[in-house]
Every structure is written in C-alpha cells, then in structure tokens.
Design a protein around this motif. Structure first.
Motif, PDB file in Angstrom:
ATOM      1  N   LEU A   1       0.641  -6.289  -4.532  1.00 14.72           N
ATOM      2  CA  LEU A   1       1.683  -6.296  -3.196  1.00 14.72           C
ATOM      3  C   LEU A   1       2.672  -4.781  -4.188  1.00 14.72           C
ATOM      4  N   LEU A   2       3.428  -5.506  -4.781  1.00 14.87           N
ATOM      5  CA  LEU A   2       4.663  -4.734  -5.417  1.00 14.87           C
ATOM      6  C   LEU A   2       3.970  -2.963  -6.805  1.00 14.87           C
ATOM      7  N   HIS A   3       2.151  -3.564  -6.654  1.00 18.91           N
ATOM      8  CA  HIS A   3       1.764  -1.675  -7.618  1.00 18.91           C
ATOM      9  C   HIS A   3       1.734  -0.834  -5.948  1.00 18.91           C
ATOM     10  N   ALA A   4       0.612  -1.357  -5.098  1.00 23.80           N
ATOM     11  CA  ALA A   4       0.830  -0.695  -4.339  1.00 23.80           C
ATOM     12  C   ALA A   4       1.948  -0.246  -3.098  1.00 23.80           C
ATOM     13  N   PHE A   5       2.611  -0.615  -2.872  1.00 25.22           N
ATOM     14  CA  PHE A   5       4.233  -0.502  -2.555  1.00 25.22           C
ATOM     15  C   PHE A   5       5.141   0.533  -3.590  1.00 25.22           C
ATOM     16  N   ASP A   6       5.289   0.471  -4.509  1.00 20.13           N
ATOM     17  CA  ASP A   6       5.159   1.722  -6.338  1.00 20.13           C
ATOM     18  C   ASP A   6       6.974   1.495  -6.471  1.00 20.13           C
ATOM     19  N   GLY A   7       7.202   0.730  -5.977  1.00 15.96           N
ATOM     20  CA  GLY A   7       8.798  -0.020  -5.852  1.00 15.96           C
ATOM     21  C   GLY A   7       8.990  -0.426  -6.079  1.00 15.96           C
ATOM     22  N   PRO A   8      10.513  -0.428  -5.486  1.00 16.06           N
ATOM     23  CA  PRO A   8      11.321  -2.680  -5.605  1.00 16.06           C
ATOM     24  C   PRO A   8      11.864  -2.927  -4.762  1.00 16.06           C
ATOM     25  N   VAL A   9      11.114  -4.224  -5.057  1.00 14.64           N
ATOM     26  CA  VAL A   9      10.695  -5.076  -3.279  1.00 14.64           C
ATOM     27  C   VAL A   9      11.983  -6.071  -3.673  1.00 14.64           C
ATOM     28  N   ALA A  10      13.250  -5.493  -2.784  1.00 10.26           N
ATOM     29  CA  ALA A  10      14.373  -6.944  -2.312  1.00 10.26           C
ATOM     30  C   ALA A  10      13.765  -8.452  -2.105  1.00 10.26           C
ATOM     31  N   ALA A  11      13.651  -9.549  -2.181  1.00 11.33           N
ATOM     32  CA  ALA A  11      13.091 -10.821  -1.508  1.00 11.33           C
ATOM     33  C   ALA A  11      13.335 -12.017  -2.104  1.00 11.33           C
ATOM     34  N   PRO A  12      14.566 -12.693  -1.480  1.00 10.26           N
ATOM     35  CA  PRO A  12      14.762 -14.098  -1.720  1.00 10.26           C
ATOM     36  C   PRO A  12      13.611 -15.248  -0.909  1.00 10.26           C
ATOM     37  N   SER A  13      13.828 -16.600  -0.797  1.00 10.71           N
ATOM     38  CA  SER A  13      13.262 -16.959  -0.487  1.00 10.71           C
ATOM     39  C   SER A  13      12.476 -16.495   1.311  1.00 10.71           C
TER      40      SER A  13
END
Length: 323
Positions: A132-144
């Motif tokens: 998913l991170l590679h597909a989005f190609d940017g920083p993802v903020a994610a708490p639980s």
C-alpha cells in the motif's frame, strides 16, 4: 458521526490499488501492519489528518506515527543521524518507531506532529502495508485503527466493529503477527524509550552501545501511546490476579484454568500476539471485570504489562479535536 460507506477491500492488487486511490483522494483507510491495524491518511493533507482525529475521537495533542515505504522517503522528512542509521539497519522494516527532529520544510501536516518539532517515523514489515505504501508513494499518518483509548485492533473484524461508518475503507490483510504496537525510541539527545514493544530496551541498547533512558510519567506527551488510560475494554481490568472472583472474565497466562489463555506454555511472544484479540473476545462477554494473570516483567513482558496497565488505568474522556 457514522455516515460514511466503509468499503471492505482484500489485499489483492486491485484492492491495494483502490486503497491507495482512497488515500490520494483524502480518505481514511485502515490497513494491517505486523503490529496492529493502522488508520491511514495522507500525512501531508491537513483535512485528511483531521479526519483521523475525528473518526477516532482522538485528542489533538497526541501525535501520530508516519509510515513510509523506504529509507529515502524517511530521510526527506526527518534529520537523520548515526544512531538512527544503526537502528534502521538492525530493525527496519519492522516494529520500531523512531522519533527524530522534523526536517525544516518537510511536507507533513502540523496535526501529525501535534505542534512538536519532532516526527515519529516507521517502516513496517507487513507485506500488505508495504504494498500500500509503495502504491500510494507518499507518507501515511496512521495511529491504531480503533476508537481512541479502546482496545487496539489486530484483525479487520476488530476495525469494522469500531469504525464502520466513520472511515472510507478497511484493507483486510489477515491477523497481525506481532499484536502489540511498535516500540518507540526517542533519538533527540540521549536515546530514550518512549513506549516498549516487540523490540526491547535491551535489543536497542545492544545496537546503540548504551542503555536507554526511560520517559518519566510527568513529562509532556512526546510520542503516540503515552496516555495513562489507553487500550481499554469496556470492562474494568484487574491485574496480577492469582485467584478468580465470581463473575469475572478470566485471561490467563501459563498453566491456569481460565476463559482464554494468552499462552498456556508461558511464551511471551505468543502472549503478545494474542493480547488485544483476547481482550476483544472477553469484553464481548459483557462482564464487569476482566481479571488477568501475572505476566513476567522482563523482555517482551515489559511491553505487555505496559498495555495492560494502561487498559486498567482510570478512564479519560475526550471529544473530537478543536481544529
């Protein structure tokens, strides 16, 4: 707030591509990591990050972890140093978060850092998360991916139970293998253990060549997961139970008679993987109290006891942030 249609996506190439498109459109996607399911948004989009706080009912003074696909992306956002490089080589991708100085001009919403001049960053090891991170190609903020203060989710079903109608999609990648949130280490000045996890303080000290300082309870929040009341079921939690009381739900460890046993063989890794799932299951019984067997306070047991002590703490009540 529940007014969204929450998509249920599989971790197929099409499902991952659809989840990445939801993120690009400013939406919220719950996705698996090796630790727990995260609730992801574009870390550079103020409105999207605000949506995380609103969906969770999370206090806006509680910062978020940014998840990234590779080291080059990490170094675009934070001021890197030799200690961080050593820990990354030893433990990334994996269940370790590092708090480092925020790089001037880094394209990260101030809501992610809760106004601090540091940023918590992690490279997860879970294959679905990395895709998913590679597909989005940017920083993802994610708490639980749970309501603030409640039990963390280790399956897509846990996420759906708490956030259906509040988020845009759940990407189902199966159960989480570690089952406890990542270890957090602060690397601004003397290294400090901000939250225990699967990577232990001893593991970190061996790589850094020095012991870690421990955060004092009275210090201001400087990283996720530091609220005194956190990871809490609806039931009360009674710790270090060596005998059971009538009417309690019983969470055991080792060779004891109980409703659910974290690890009959007293294996701390197995216990960590089961902890949140079993709290969810026992809470569903609707009993007033969940009693928990003593857990050895060593190695991974330190992290398990940290989560249990926060689950048992007096409850805090917080509304959505003021933006």
């Amino acid at each position: 707030m529940p007014d969204k249609t929450t998509l249920a996506l599989t971790d197929s190439p099409d499902g991952i591509a659809q989840a990445a498109e939801v993120l690009r459109a400013g939406g919220l996607v719950a996705f698996p990591t090796e630790t727990v399911y995260g609730l992801g948004a574009d870390a550079g989009d103020d409105r999207a990050v605000a949506g995380i706080y609103a969906a969770k009912g999370r206090p806006s003074f509680n910062p978020l972890i940014v998840h990234l696909a590779d080291l080059a992306r990490v170094q675009e956002l934070v001021v890197w140093n030799d200690r961080a490089a050593a820990l990354a080589q030893a433990f990334w991708p994996g269940p370790l978060t590092m708090v480092l100085p925020l790089r001037p001009g880094a394209p990260v919403s101030k809501l992610v850092t809760a106004g601090l001049d540091t940023l918590a960053v992690r490279m997860p090891a879970n294959d679905t998360a990395r895709a998913l991170l590679h597909a989005f190609d940017g920083p993802v903020a994610a708490p639980s991916a749970n309501r603030s203060g409640q039990i963390s989710p280790t399956t897509a079903a846990h996420v759906a139970q708490g956030l259906t109608g509040r988020i845009d999609a759940v990407l189902d990648g199966g159960p989480c293998s570690v089952g406890l949130e990542s270890t957090i280490v602060g690397l601004v000045g003397q290294p400090v253990l901000l939250r225990p996890g699967r990577v232990t303080a001893d593991d970190l000290a061996r790589v850094l060549g020095q012991p870690l300082a421990e955060r004092k309870q009275a210090e201001a929040i400087s990283a996720p997961g530091q609220l005194a009341s956190h990871y809490a079921p609806n039931a009360g939690v009674r710790l270090n139970a060596t005998a059971w009381h009538d009417g309690e739900a019983r969470l055991g460890f080792g060779p004891v008679e109980c409703d659910l046993n974290l690890s009959p063989s007293a294996d701390l890794v197995e216990a960590a993987a089961h902890l949140f799932d079993y709290l969810h299951r026992l809470d569903a019984l609707g009993r007033a109290t969940i009693a928990v067997s003593p857990i050895p306070h060593l190695g991974l047991g330190v992290a398990i006891n940290d989560r249990l002590s926060r689950a048992a703490a007096p409850r805090t009540v917080s509304g959505p942030p003021t933006l």
